[in-house]
Scaffold this active site. Structure first.
Site, PDB file in Angstrom:
ATOM      1  N   HIS A  93      65.832  67.893  89.391  1.00  0.00           N
ATOM      2  CA  HIS A  93      64.408  67.630  89.179  1.00  0.00           C
ATOM      3  C   HIS A  93      63.539  68.758  89.714  1.00  0.00           C
ATOM      4  O   HIS A  93      62.342  68.574  89.915  1.00  0.00           O
ATOM      5  CB  HIS A  93      64.009  66.331  89.874  1.00  0.00           C
ATOM      6  CG  HIS A  93      64.855  65.160  89.499  1.00  0.00           C
ATOM      7  ND1 HIS A  93      64.986  64.758  88.188  1.00  0.00           N
ATOM      8  CD2 HIS A  93      65.626  64.328  90.236  1.00  0.00           C
ATOM      9  CE1 HIS A  93      65.803  63.706  88.150  1.00  0.00           C
ATOM     10  NE2 HIS A  93      66.204  63.437  89.371  1.00  0.00           N
ATOM     11  N   HIS A 146      66.462  60.877  84.524  1.00  0.00           N
ATOM     12  CA  HIS A 146      67.902  61.137  84.517  1.00  0.00           C
ATOM     13  C   HIS A 146      68.465  60.847  83.135  1.00  0.00           C
ATOM     14  O   HIS A 146      69.672  60.704  82.962  1.00  0.00           O
ATOM     15  CB  HIS A 146      68.618  60.248  85.530  1.00  0.00           C
ATOM     16  CG  HIS A 146      67.987  60.258  86.878  1.00  0.00           C
ATOM     17  ND1 HIS A 146      67.014  59.364  87.242  1.00  0.00           N
ATOM     18  CD2 HIS A 146      68.182  61.073  87.938  1.00  0.00           C
ATOM     19  CE1 HIS A 146      66.636  59.621  88.495  1.00  0.00           C
ATOM     20  NE2 HIS A 146      67.322  60.657  88.933  1.00  0.00           N
TER      21      HIS A 146
END
Lengths: 332, 332
Positions: free
Chosen positions: B58, B220
């Site tokens: 991320h 995700h």
């Protein structure tokens, strides 16, 4: 419909510029009629305006570097197409200072022509104008390419150093000479494992076979110098850095400013891993890694690749580089 | 070999962290044995340390927000996997201040468990510890998802506001209560036109049919709430913003902080066009667009998508937001 999130590919650049101007209204303003972006503030010591420009698709370059400490104005073209000479002329008129305007131009035929016409018109109006040509792309350094090396990632480093220098009050000739010296000490190499998506087609602009890399690719998807096997990162970065150092032939102890630049779809994880390998190679060669940038600074839409830039700096260059910068894409 | 530029997918995160620590050695340091990153400097007024963490993939979150004005420490896990509770415990011990440590945790089961175990161990050592749970993802706001809303882009805005608040000397309970209030006033929605590339497989983690969008996707690659037809940007952003405002039900005249966040492979051109459309919708609704960020702040590897975050702010929140920040990914 292409994977791009757009109203239409025709309005992609104008819609983006409008949103960009809205997001950064404190820093800059957009002249939508004449197609340029100007900074709201600049150092009172600046006697020469700095203006750059080029095709869209390389964001945050160039409009992202408009602001205090870097560019006074930028002229974006359409995707991968030079701005019109009228944009460059009008933008230059809008920001020219007592000692004129310096154009920072990446070495592409269209840009050279359009900035050249604008410079002639400015001269006609009595506005001093000079040019720094950035031609850092080592992959296009060969006799077969008559236009010379392309301009790419090094542009950001050169714009930042020239911005700092302009803020000390240097004149037009001094800045131009500095820019020429910087360009001579700056080289870049890029690789890609996948092409950018052509906006109007919605498809990759070229194909890269599984397990291969385009080595020496340009930021518009220009044909790479060669196609090589995908290699572990350490070996790839050693090879790229070796070629850059070979071209620049620095003495041990020389200070380097480096840029590990994402071309679009590469992750920060990868870019920082590249930086680690680059630092290791420079350490081993006795080069001083004096300053570094890691991130998406000069992109090629959503190309999956990165470029390495090395600029060998003199102490004065480092001081200029460290001067305050307040732009949309870079703050220091 | 996958399109990723790595030495091996096993060392992707550790190689990246080493390069990251090298690139930002002025700002932070990495403890490679215990797996956390700590800031070198902080406001002398700060009485509570702020620590966050979560899976890698991320970036720039979270380590990119370690530094003056934001996080004292971050604990990165492996790609899309929670950090181990030992990392959180050791990181907290390393940075805890007189009034303890505040954990800023995105709402995922693994993160909750690991931060929870660490918090128990810290309590055992007599170190005050509290938690702010960020659960801004509107797409996971339904009864079928027992774990509650996921934490995503809003984390950055909350970390920034809490950082500014911590630098005024607020205590642990005050910061925790502020964080809870901020999370309640913050929602995010994400869309994707293509999945991220799974690093170990070298293939897209899921398929999106041509002309379709995954609407309400997680960072995700969690299953999207629905699959919709790809629409012109103005209509897409109207729909997303409408849902965000519907959930938060602000009064006209309320001040909003917005984040237009790239998930990986989306271009800045697109993100700024999104921002322009978002601003238009907020204007029409009488919402004051008080502050905004546009860029890749919370990514999902190389996913081709973006998220919209809206946080409704009180005047004090805006003052905290405007406090100086000096981190790798954000400077103000």
């Amino acid at each position: 419909m292409a994977p791009y999130f757009v109203n239409s590919t025709d309005t992609l650049v104008s819609d983006a510029l409008a949103g960009f101007a809205r997001a950064h209204a404190d820093l800059l303003s957009l002249d939508p009629d004449h197609g340029f972006v100007t900074a709201r503030a600049a150092s009172p010591h600046r006697r020469v305006a700095l203006l750059s420009g080029g095709g869209a698709g390389h964001e945050p370059m160039h409009a992202g570097y408009v602001g205090r400490g870097m560019l006074d104005a930028a002229c974006p073209g359409r995707v991968f197409a030079s701005p019109h000479n009228r944009q460059v002329y009008e933008g230059s008129l809008a920001v020219a200072r007592a000692e004129g305007v310096l154009h920072i131009v990446k070495n592409y035929t269209g840009d050279r022509i359009n900035f050249g016409i604008a410079a002639e018109r400015l001269a006609h109006r009595g506005i001093p104008c000079a040019r720094v040509l950035v031609d850092d792309d080592l992959a296009s350094d060969c006799e077969q390419i008559a236009a010379g090396r392309r301009g790419t990632g090094g542009t950001v480093l050169i714009e930042r150093i020239l911005g700092g220098a302009a803020d000390t009050g240097l004149g037009l000739a001094e800045l131009q000479q500095l820019g020429v010296r910087l360009a001579a000490r700056c080289r870049t190499l890029a690789v890609a494992s996948a092409a950018h998506t052509a906006p109007t087609l919605g498809k990759p602009a070229f194909r890269v076979a599984a397990g291969e890399l385009e080595y020496g690719v340009g930021i518009h998807g220009e044909r790479a110098r060669s196609t090589i096997r995908h290699a572990p990162l350490a070996r790839l970065v050693e090879r790229m850095t070796g070629e850059l150092l070979g071209a620049l032939a620095p003495r041990p102890g020389t200070a380097a400013i480096t840029l590990v630049n994402g071309l679009g779809a590469v992750t920060p994880l990868e870019l920082y891993a590249v930086h680690g390998e680059l630092a290791r190679v420079l350490d081993a060669q006795g080069i001083v890694l004096a300053r570094s940038l890691v991130g998406d600074y000069v992109t090629a839409l959503d190309m999956r690749g990165f470029s390495l830039t090395v600029l060998f700096a003199e102490p004065a260059d480092l001081a200029y580089y460290d001067a305050p910068v307040h732009t949309a894409a870079l703050r220091w």
